[in-house]
Design a protein around this motif. Structure first.
Motif, PDB file in Angstrom:
ATOM      1  N   THR A 172      -1.081   2.555  -6.928  1.00 33.78           N
ATOM      2  CA  THR A 172      -2.522   2.326  -6.774  1.00 33.78           C
ATOM      3  C   THR A 172      -2.880   1.843  -5.367  1.00 33.78           C
ATOM      4  OG1 THR A 172      -2.280   0.065  -7.629  1.00 33.78           O
ATOM      5  CG2 THR A 172      -2.846   1.790  -9.204  1.00 33.78           C
ATOM      6  N   GLY A 173      -1.893   1.799  -4.467  1.00 30.77           N
ATOM      7  CA  GLY A 173      -2.170   1.285  -3.134  1.00 30.77           C
ATOM      8  C   GLY A 173      -2.332  -0.220  -3.167  1.00 30.77           C
ATOM      9  N   GLY A 174      -3.122  -0.761  -2.230  1.00 28.26           N
ATOM     10  CA  GLY A 174      -3.322  -2.203  -2.203  1.00 28.26           C
ATOM     11  C   GLY A 174      -4.341  -2.610  -1.163  1.00 28.26           C
ATOM     12  N   TYR A 175      -4.757  -3.866  -1.239  1.00 27.65           N
ATOM     13  CA  TYR A 175      -5.700  -4.423  -0.275  1.00 27.65           C
ATOM     14  C   TYR A 175      -4.928  -5.051   0.885  1.00 27.65           C
ATOM     15  CZ  TYR A 175      -9.712  -3.927  -3.409  1.00 27.65           C
ATOM     16  OH  TYR A 175     -10.714  -3.424  -4.195  1.00 27.65           O
ATOM     17  N   HIS A 196      -9.244  -1.562   0.954  1.00 29.40           N
ATOM     18  CA  HIS A 196      -8.201  -1.076   0.054  1.00 29.40           C
ATOM     19  C   HIS A 196      -7.634   0.217   0.620  1.00 29.40           C
ATOM     20  CE1 HIS A 196      -6.555   1.203  -3.392  1.00 29.40           C
ATOM     21  NE2 HIS A 196      -6.168   0.021  -3.805  1.00 29.40           N
ATOM     22  N   THR A 242       0.832  -1.219   0.000  1.00 31.67           N
ATOM     23  CA  THR A 242       0.000   0.000   0.000  1.00 31.67           C
ATOM     24  C   THR A 242       0.858   1.258   0.000  1.00 31.67           C
ATOM     25  OG1 THR A 242      -0.182   0.225   2.433  1.00 31.67           O
ATOM     26  CG2 THR A 242      -1.764  -1.230   1.339  1.00 31.67           C
ATOM     27  N   ARG A 265      -9.701  -8.438   2.194  1.00 33.67           N
ATOM     28  CA  ARG A 265     -10.491  -8.557   0.961  1.00 33.67           C
ATOM     29  C   ARG A 265     -11.384  -7.340   0.742  1.00 33.67           C
ATOM     30  NH1 ARG A 265     -12.590 -14.878   0.572  1.00 33.67           N
ATOM     31  NH2 ARG A 265     -10.499 -15.821   0.393  1.00 33.67           N
ATOM     32  N   ARG A 266     -11.725  -6.641   1.838  1.00 30.72           N
ATOM     33  CA  ARG A 266     -12.654  -5.529   1.719  1.00 30.72           C
ATOM     34  C   ARG A 266     -12.005  -4.166   1.904  1.00 30.72           C
ATOM     35  NH1 ARG A 266     -17.708  -6.563   5.512  1.00 30.72           N
ATOM     36  NH2 ARG A 266     -18.393  -4.712   4.379  1.00 30.72           N
ATOM     37  N   PRO A 320      -5.364   3.380  -0.355  1.00 31.48           N
ATOM     38  CA  PRO A 320      -4.646   4.127  -1.391  1.00 31.48           C
ATOM     39  C   PRO A 320      -3.277   4.564  -0.888  1.00 31.48           C
ATOM     40  CG  PRO A 320      -6.887   4.975  -1.058  1.00 31.48           C
ATOM     41  CD  PRO A 320      -6.591   4.068   0.087  1.00 31.48           C
TER      42      PRO A 320
END
Length: 225
Positions: free
Chosen positions: A12-15, A21, A7, A18-19, A23
């Protein structure tokens, strides 16, 4: 830690679940006032230095490469002597962890119950501490995030060794070690994991929660405008 680092370094960041994210901008937004930033930057710097030393010893003993994948070089010449040297360096690293909790845990509200006895800095640890207290603007969110990127990357070494010693069958890097050495390494690597869970990730997740809250409020303001 790998997910958190993604992240920070990916545009683009990351997860991280699963829910959820995150940035990349969450980590670099201006105006965020994180508590005890000076102490956190010091802790991160000290741990990075300790892990760099551990990486050097790991390469010397097990060879270059990932020890859990079987791609490390130098396999076949590792026995009790080399195993005891590795255990000694893991002990030194855990000494740094204990010192971090003893000296910073109360201020950061982390690590309760991790240290079994009061730990004081040795001369070597004191020099490492001084290295990260002199001549730097430690009260810097950017320096903090830069340090976390480095720390989470270095910490993957512990993950590689944990996978190597726990795999069935045991990874080639550990297959030549006596059982008692393997068991001792397993215990010390587990304790290292407990340290990162109860100390480092505790204050980082707290900070991330605060940063996400601030970022969400900014987004609400932009939408309203």
């Amino acid at each position: 830690m790998h997910l958190l680092r993604t992240t920070m370094v990916s545009s683009t960041g990351g997860y991280i679940t699963r829910r959820l994210h995150v940035p990349q901008e969450v980590w670099s937004q201006g105006g965020a006032k994180l508590p005890n930033l000076v102490e956190k930057v010091r802790v991160v710097g000290i741990l990075c230095s300790a892990l760099e030393e551990l990486q050097t010893i790991s390469s010397d003993i097990f060879g270059a490469g990932n020890v859990s994948s079987g791609m490390a070089l130098g396999i076949g010449s590792i026995g009790r002597k080399e195993g005891e040297a590795w255990i000694s360096k893991l002990d030194e690293f855990l000494g740094v962890c204990d010192g971090v909790v003893s000296n910073f845990g109360k201020k950061l509200s982390v690590g309760e119950g991790f240290v079994l006895k009061k730990t004081t800095w040795s001369d070597k640890l004191g020099r490492r501490f001084d290295k990260f207290t002199n001549g730097k603007n430690l009260d810097s969110p950017a320096l903090y995030v830069q340090g976390l990127k480095k720390l989470f990357s270095h910490a993957q070494l512990l993950d590689e060794h944990t996978k190597a010693v726990m795999s069935q069958p045991v990874a080639p890097a550990y297959s030549g070690l006596p059982m008692d050495i393997r068991s001792t390494a397993d215990v010390k690597l587990r304790r290292s994991s407990e340290f990162f869970a109860s100390v480092v990730l505790t204050f980082v997740i707290r900070d991330l929660s605060q940063l996400l809250d601030k970022y969400a409020k900014k987004c609400e303001k932009w939408l309203a405008e």
